[in-house]
Design a protein around this motif. Sequence first.
Motif, mmCIF file in Angstrom:
data_model
loop_
_atom_site.group_PDB
_atom_site.id
_atom_site.type_symbol
_atom_site.label_atom_id
_atom_site.label_comp_id
_atom_site.label_asym_id
_atom_site.label_seq_id
_atom_site.Cartn_x
_atom_site.Cartn_y
_atom_site.Cartn_z
ATOM 1 N N THR A 59 -90.638 15.184 -40.904
ATOM 2 C CA THR A 59 -91.101 14.960 -39.537
ATOM 3 C C THR A 59 -92.445 15.640 -39.320
ATOM 4 O OG1 THR A 59 -89.998 16.948 -38.684
ATOM 5 C CG2 THR A 59 -88.710 14.922 -38.694
ATOM 6 N N TRP A 117 -94.146 19.883 -34.467
ATOM 7 C CA TRP A 117 -93.987 19.783 -33.025
ATOM 8 C C TRP A 117 -94.672 20.981 -32.405
ATOM 9 C CZ3 TRP A 117 -92.049 22.110 -28.675
ATOM 10 C CH2 TRP A 117 -91.697 21.273 -27.610
ATOM 11 N N TRP A 133 -93.930 28.585 -32.187
ATOM 12 C CA TRP A 133 -94.043 27.198 -32.649
ATOM 13 C C TRP A 133 -94.910 27.076 -33.899
ATOM 14 C CZ3 TRP A 133 -94.961 26.283 -26.934
ATOM 15 C CH2 TRP A 133 -93.743 26.084 -26.282
ATOM 16 N N ARG A 179 -86.513 16.130 -28.579
ATOM 17 C CA ARG A 179 -86.958 16.321 -29.955
ATOM 18 C C ARG A 179 -86.294 15.326 -30.906
ATOM 19 N NH1 ARG A 179 -87.211 22.932 -30.362
ATOM 20 N NH2 ARG A 179 -89.105 23.128 -29.118
ATOM 21 N N ASP A 235 -92.282 8.475 -31.828
ATOM 22 C CA ASP A 235 -91.686 9.762 -32.208
ATOM 23 C C ASP A 235 -90.441 9.549 -33.062
ATOM 24 O OD1 ASP A 235 -93.659 11.039 -30.770
ATOM 25 O OD2 ASP A 235 -92.365 11.532 -29.066
#
Length: 167
Positions: free
Chosen positions: A40, A43, A86, A123, A156
């Motif tokens: 992925t 984020w 993050w 998410r 996404d």
Amino acid sequence: MSRAVLSLGANLGDRAGALRAALTALKEHGLVARSTLYETPPWGPVEQPPYLNAVAVVRGDRDARGWLDLAHELEQAAGRTREVRWGARTLDVDVVTVTGDDGTPVISDDPELTLPHPRAHERAFVLVPWLTLDPTAALPARGKVADLVAALDPADVAAVVRWDHLH
């Protein structure tokens, strides 16, 4: 006894090795099921490499705080440091939900352990692997995971790619 849904992610070093080591360790702590690995995009606001992610369901004699403690133990075993919010990490383990044996969800607004996870519903890297693991899953106070995935930006969702098939 309780049941927890954990989200695992890694984007530094041997990403797959870190996730597989954590998932193997979870076998000693009541692992019920685990998703395959998914690659992925990162984020959040910090520039960093792509993640590998997975979701695991565990069941055992722990309360919500006990699952958080286990998550931190797994992160420490993988050499996790927490300098940048993050930011990139060797392993990140989030407690997404905890339910009691009777199916009642644990609700917590403790800043150290907010349950259900306050951003899980937005998410794709949590919801897509969880949905493939359990098509009937629901996020307490948010609804069915399938509906939450359907509400996300399709780009996404498309960015969450099964990694096991790529390598």
